[in-house]
Design an enzyme around this catalytic site. Structure first.
Site, PDB file in Angstrom:
ATOM      1  N   GLY A 177       0.837  -1.202   0.000  1.00 30.71           N
ATOM      2  CA  GLY A 177       0.000   0.000   0.000  1.00 30.71           C
ATOM      3  C   GLY A 177       0.863   1.239   0.000  1.00 30.71           C
ATOM      4  N   SER A 178       0.204   2.398   0.012  1.00 31.44           N
ATOM      5  CA  SER A 178       0.931   3.666  -0.013  1.00 31.44           C
ATOM      6  C   SER A 178       0.066   4.773   0.570  1.00 31.44           C
ATOM      7  CB  SER A 178       1.336   4.035  -1.454  1.00 31.44           C
ATOM      8  OG  SER A 178       0.189   4.199  -2.269  1.00 31.44           O
ATOM      9  N   ARG A 212      10.397   5.601  -5.988  1.00 31.52           N
ATOM     10  CA  ARG A 212       9.832   6.687  -6.796  1.00 31.52           C
ATOM     11  C   ARG A 212      10.124   7.999  -6.077  1.00 31.52           C
ATOM     12  NH1 ARG A 212       5.950   8.126  -3.361  1.00 31.52           N
ATOM     13  NH2 ARG A 212       4.821   6.512  -2.205  1.00 31.52           N
ATOM     14  N   GLY A 219      -4.732   2.830   5.494  1.00 31.80           N
ATOM     15  CA  GLY A 219      -4.811   1.633   6.325  1.00 31.80           C
ATOM     16  C   GLY A 219      -3.759   1.542   7.405  1.00 31.80           C
ATOM     17  N   SER A 276      -0.140   6.121   3.421  1.00 27.59           N
ATOM     18  CA  SER A 276      -0.642   5.899   4.787  1.00 27.59           C
ATOM     19  C   SER A 276      -2.056   5.337   4.818  1.00 27.59           C
ATOM     20  CB  SER A 276      -0.585   7.197   5.610  1.00 27.59           C
ATOM     21  OG  SER A 276       0.752   7.609   5.805  1.00 27.59           O
TER      22      SER A 276
END
Length: 400
Positions: A143-144, A268, A148, A146
């Site tokens: 994920g990303s 990235r 969750g 933040s």
């Protein structure tokens, strides 16, 4: 708070024709930019992307392919290899985007990190939290932004957040896997890297726990030479351990009693407003330099000046309907303010999620000194105000 518009504009300044491939172009701020073509395609379907790029190549010379999001960056690497273009190593990107695999590789290389465990169900999450010791961070392994991610200080909070993640409220891109981590406490820093060069280091902080919503950021971070060197050394160790080193990398840290501890490595550039702050502080446009790498040109990371930039995020204080938000014109007129941007419009519903979506906008200021920059920013933010009408509750509704 994406950087899509910045990438489109930078490509145009370099004389390129940007074409965006997206499964839903209307979600992004560069949708409809003049002379920037957008094509709808399933970005999870590599074969569909190859077909679309092949079709485009019949009309255009494809100078390069890149992407902004963790979820598509490995696919970008695969496309670059298919079309013999410059790009990241897709295998390295995939193992970096899986936070558990990333942790394993960094551990094997001796990189300082919080204690961690991987869990697939509620019982394993609770057991992992007990082994590590409260408080802990509970978050998706993939994920990303933040999404969750939550700080859990008690066993009940661990249980509650696990139910949220596994109970259908969180969107999983793959089979649910949860990372339970020690809460590394200390000042927050991030490193911006291009290739194998640690270009700069920023600092910031988040709003009140249990969530991690950015509140403010400063660039560059006020560090001693020794502190800067220690963060840079750990950053380069991360690159070696993860097989990175082409193009941009962003690494997040907490400075604990052990020194810099790695929270996360992102293959990235950090998202907006970090690129704008870097440009204001050093006169270097990392997005432009990234695109140069993508198309085979030599990037130039020489600093043109040394200033301080700072950003403040406007955070929603309740759920409801946004009545109005005002002050952007007054803020834009303040000397030293470089950018004021609202992400929302009146009548939009505001539903706080405990992540980047809680931000209503941001303000960036810059000057030759940090105290002056911070003073400009305080003055600017004081000019902004908004009103949110809370959603009706059951008690507010009269049944007839």
């Amino acid at each position: 708070m994406g950087s899509g518009l910045l990438y489109v504009q930078a490509a145009q300044r370099l004389g390129l024709q940007p074409i965006t491939l997206s499964d839903d172009p209307t979600r992004y701020d560069h949708f409809g930019v003049k002379e920037a073509e957008t094509i709808r395609v399933d970005t999870d379907d590599l074969d569909a992307l190859i077909r679309e790029c092949s079709r485009l190549r019949a009309t255009y010379e494809i100078a390069g392919i890149t992407g902004l999001l963790d979820s598509v960056y490995a696919t970008v690497g695969k496309l670059c290899r298919h079309f013999d273009l410059r790009g990241p190593n897709p295998g390295a990107i995939e193992q970096c985007c899986d936070k558990y695999t990333q942790r394993q590789l960094l551990t094997a290389a001796g990189v300082p990190m919080p204690a961690y465990r991987l869990a697939a169900n509620a019982a394993e999450v609770e057991c992992s939290a007990a082994e590590i010791g409260l408080p802990v961070i509970v978050k998706p392994a993939v994920g990303s932004s933040s999404v969750g991610v939550r700080l859990c200080r008690t066993a009940d909070e661990v249980t509650e957040h696990t139910k949220h993640l596994l109970g259908g409220q969180h969107t999983w891109r793959s089979a649910p896997r949860i990372l339970v981590e020690e809460f590394a406490q200390g000042p927050y820093y991030w490193a911006d890297i291009m290739g194998n060069e640690v270009f700069g280091i920023g600092t910031g902080d988040f709003g009140p726990p249990p969530h991690f919503v950015y509140h403010w950021q400063t660039y560059p971070a006020p560090l001693s030479d020794d502190e800067h060197e220690r963060i840079a050394d750990v950053s380069l160790s991360c690159l070696r351990a993860l097989g990175l080193g082409w193009g941009p990398t962003g690494i997040e840290f907490r400075w604990t009693k052990r020194g810099p501890v790695v929270i996360e490595v992102n293959p990235r550039l950090h998202g907006s407003p970090t690129p704008q702050m870097v440009h204001l502080a050093y006169g270097v446009d990392l997005i432009t330099e990234h695109i140069k790498l993508v198309i085979g040109d030599k990037c130039d990371l020489r600093r043109r000046h040394s200033h301080f930039a700072a950003a403040r995020f406007l955070i929603a204080d309740c759920d409801g309907t946004l009545d109005w938000i005002a002050g952007n014109d007054q803020v834009a007129a303040v000397s030293g303010v470089a950018e004021v941007k609202f992400y929302v419009e009146p009548k939009m519903p505001i539903v706080r999620k405990g992540d980047y979506r809680d931000c209503l906008g941001h303000v960036i200021a810059a000057s030759s000194t940090l105290p002056r920059t911070e003073a400009i920013l305080r003055r600017a933010v004081d000019l902004i105000d908004w009103s949110i009408t809370p959603f009706p509750t059951i008690d507010d509704v009269t049944l007839t």
